[in-house]
Design an enzyme around this catalytic site. Structure first.
Site, PDB file in Angstrom:
ATOM      1  N   PRO A  10       0.796  -1.224   0.000  1.00 25.66           N
ATOM      2  CA  PRO A  10       0.000   0.000   0.000  1.00 25.66           C
ATOM      3  C   PRO A  10       0.829   1.274   0.000  1.00 25.66           C
ATOM      4  CG  PRO A  10      -0.053  -1.048   2.157  1.00 25.66           C
ATOM      5  CD  PRO A  10       0.585  -2.028   1.214  1.00 25.66           C
ATOM      6  N   ASN A  11       0.315   2.239  -0.725  1.00 25.04           N
ATOM      7  CA  ASN A  11       0.874   3.598  -0.819  1.00 25.04           C
ATOM      8  C   ASN A  11       2.149   3.699  -1.646  1.00 25.04           C
ATOM      9  OD1 ASN A  11      -1.138   4.968   0.822  1.00 25.04           O
ATOM     10  ND2 ASN A  11      -0.291   3.781   2.519  1.00 25.04           N
ATOM     11  N   ARG A  18       4.666  11.156  -2.323  1.00 24.88           N
ATOM     12  CA  ARG A  18       4.492  11.076  -0.869  1.00 24.88           C
ATOM     13  C   ARG A  18       5.823  11.303  -0.152  1.00 24.88           C
ATOM     14  NH1 ARG A  18       4.858   4.728   1.104  1.00 24.88           N
ATOM     15  NH2 ARG A  18       4.049   5.455   3.077  1.00 24.88           N
ATOM     16  N   TYR A  23      11.080   9.137   1.038  1.00 24.58           N
ATOM     17  CA  TYR A  23      11.025   8.137  -0.033  1.00 24.58           C
ATOM     18  C   TYR A  23      11.643   8.599  -1.352  1.00 24.58           C
ATOM     19  CZ  TYR A  23       7.895   5.848   3.256  1.00 24.58           C
ATOM     20  OH  TYR A  23       7.385   5.254   4.379  1.00 24.58           O
ATOM     21  N   ASN A  74       8.144  -5.556  -0.796  1.00 23.14           N
ATOM     22  CA  ASN A  74       8.003  -4.368   0.044  1.00 23.14           C
ATOM     23  C   ASN A  74       6.526  -4.284   0.388  1.00 23.14           C
ATOM     24  OD1 ASN A  74       7.845  -1.952   1.340  1.00 23.14           O
ATOM     25  ND2 ASN A  74       8.952  -0.772  -0.212  1.00 23.14           N
ATOM     26  N   ALA A  77       3.129  -0.679   4.811  1.00 27.93           N
ATOM     27  CA  ALA A  77       2.671  -0.719   6.206  1.00 27.93           C
ATOM     28  C   ALA A  77       2.152  -2.101   6.621  1.00 27.93           C
ATOM     29  CB  ALA A  77       1.594   0.336   6.415  1.00 27.93           C
ATOM     30  N   HIS A  80       4.091  -4.354   9.034  1.00 27.69           N
ATOM     31  CA  HIS A  80       4.039  -4.208  10.487  1.00 27.69           C
ATOM     32  C   HIS A  80       2.744  -4.713  11.101  1.00 27.69           C
ATOM     33  CE1 HIS A  80       7.311  -1.675   9.227  1.00 27.69           C
ATOM     34  NE2 HIS A  80       6.496  -0.801   8.663  1.00 27.69           N
ATOM     35  N   GLU A  98      12.943  -9.290   1.817  1.00 24.73           N
ATOM     36  CA  GLU A  98      12.146  -8.138   2.272  1.00 24.73           C
ATOM     37  C   GLU A  98      12.922  -6.857   1.964  1.00 24.73           C
ATOM     38  OE1 GLU A  98      11.392  -8.311   6.482  1.00 24.73           O
ATOM     39  OE2 GLU A  98      10.473  -6.319   6.534  1.00 24.73           O
ATOM     40  N   HIS A 100      12.753  -2.465   2.053  1.00 26.22           N
ATOM     41  CA  HIS A 100      12.124  -1.182   2.377  1.00 26.22           C
ATOM     42  C   HIS A 100      13.001  -0.068   1.843  1.00 26.22           C
ATOM     43  CE1 HIS A 100       9.246  -3.140   4.953  1.00 26.22           C
ATOM     44  NE2 HIS A 100      10.248  -3.853   5.431  1.00 26.22           N
ATOM     45  N   LEU A 101      12.371   0.949   1.306  1.00 31.19           N
ATOM     46  CA  LEU A 101      13.128   2.102   0.805  1.00 31.19           C
ATOM     47  C   LEU A 101      13.809   2.832   1.957  1.00 31.19           C
ATOM     48  CD1 LEU A 101      10.237   3.179  -1.504  1.00 31.19           C
ATOM     49  CD2 LEU A 101      12.497   2.570  -2.360  1.00 31.19           C
ATOM     50  N   ARG A 107      13.101   4.957  12.311  1.00 32.38           N
ATOM     51  CA  ARG A 107      11.808   5.637  12.306  1.00 32.38           C
ATOM     52  C   ARG A 107      10.981   5.220  13.533  1.00 32.38           C
ATOM     53  NH1 ARG A 107       9.284   5.090   6.526  1.00 32.38           N
ATOM     54  NH2 ARG A 107       8.001   6.789   7.365  1.00 32.38           N
TER      55      ARG A 107
HETATM   56  C1  DQA Z   1       8.183   1.202   3.661  1.00 27.35           C
HETATM   57  C2  DQA Z   1       8.272   1.424   5.180  1.00 27.35           C
HETATM   58  C3  DQA Z   1       6.934   1.203   5.828  1.00 27.35           C
HETATM   59  O1  DQA Z   1       7.037   1.397   7.241  1.00 27.35           O
HETATM   60  C4  DQA Z   1       5.908   2.168   5.286  1.00 27.35           C
HETATM   61  O2  DQA Z   1       4.651   1.900   5.838  1.00 27.35           O
HETATM   62  C5  DQA Z   1       5.854   2.145   3.808  1.00 27.35           C
HETATM   63  C6  DQA Z   1       7.090   2.063   3.042  1.00 27.35           C
HETATM   64  C7  DQA Z   1       9.506   1.555   2.941  1.00 27.35           C
HETATM   65  O3  DQA Z   1       9.661   1.145   1.806  1.00 27.35           O
HETATM   66  O4  DQA Z   1      10.354   2.253   3.518  1.00 27.35           O
HETATM   67  O5  DQA Z   1       4.790   2.309   3.208  1.00 27.35           O
HETATM   68  O6  DQA Z   1       7.908  -0.160   3.426  1.00 27.35           O
END
Ligand code: DQA
Length: 155
Positions: A10-11, A18, A23, A74, A77, A80, A98, A100-101, A107
């Site tokens: 998501p997102n 964003r 990011y 990736n 959210a 978590h 796994e 994450h950017l 964080r």
């Molecule tokens: C993320 C880190 C996550 O905590 C966050 O909710 C994201 C992006 C990252 O790529 O850094 O949406 O997965």
């Protein structure tokens, strides 16, 4: 050749718009091209997808069993929160990386828990879009590419 599924949660469709300070400015489409180019250079092929829907990600992870060579995930959210994604990954029977950017450990505390990590061969975070390329490189060259779990320290 079976593709490596690169699955984005998501997102991540909002990349480039964003929270640029976290990011960066690269869009999801830029990221897709980056992954396809790197995969080609490594002699791999990728199937790059994004969904905001938890169940769709679960369905793709289920599909990956048999159809994919590996999963680069990736989960955004859902990393978590999602026991459903955790369970799907445990049944996937392909190597999982796994990604994450951002460096989630720098964080908020709620980002320090991952339901993906226990099912993953390894975790890459904090290197922005380059992290996806690092995941592909690991899959192309790592001796444990074909194993579900990395050897335990001291084992
Ligand atoms: C993320 C880190 C996550 O905590 C966050 O909710 C994201 C992006 C990252 O790529 O850094 O949406 O997965």
């Amino acid at each position: 050749m079976k593709p490596i599924y690169i699955l984005n949660g998501p997102n991540l469709n909002m990349l480039g718009l964003r929270e640029q300070e976290i990011y960066g400015t690269e869009t999801l489409e830029d990221l897709r091209k980056r992954c396809e180019t790197r995969a080609k250079a490594l002699g791999l092929c990728v199937d790059f997808r994004q969904s905001n829907i938890e169940g769709e990600l679960v369905t793709w992870i289920q599909e990956a069993r048999g159809k994919s060579a590996a999963i680069v995930l990736n989960a955004g959210a859902y990393t978590h929160t999602s026991i459903a994604i955790h369970d799907a990954l445990r049944a996937a029977d392909v190597p999982i990386i796994e990604v994450h950017l951002s460096n989630v450990f720098r964080r908020e505390a709620f980002r320090h828990t991952s339901y993906v990590s226990p099912a993953a061969l390894g975790v890459i975070c904090g290197f922005g879009p380059k992290g996806y390329e690092l995941a592909l490189e690991a899959l192309a060259s790592g001796p444990e590419t074909g194993k579900k779990e990395a050897p335990r320290q001291g084992a």
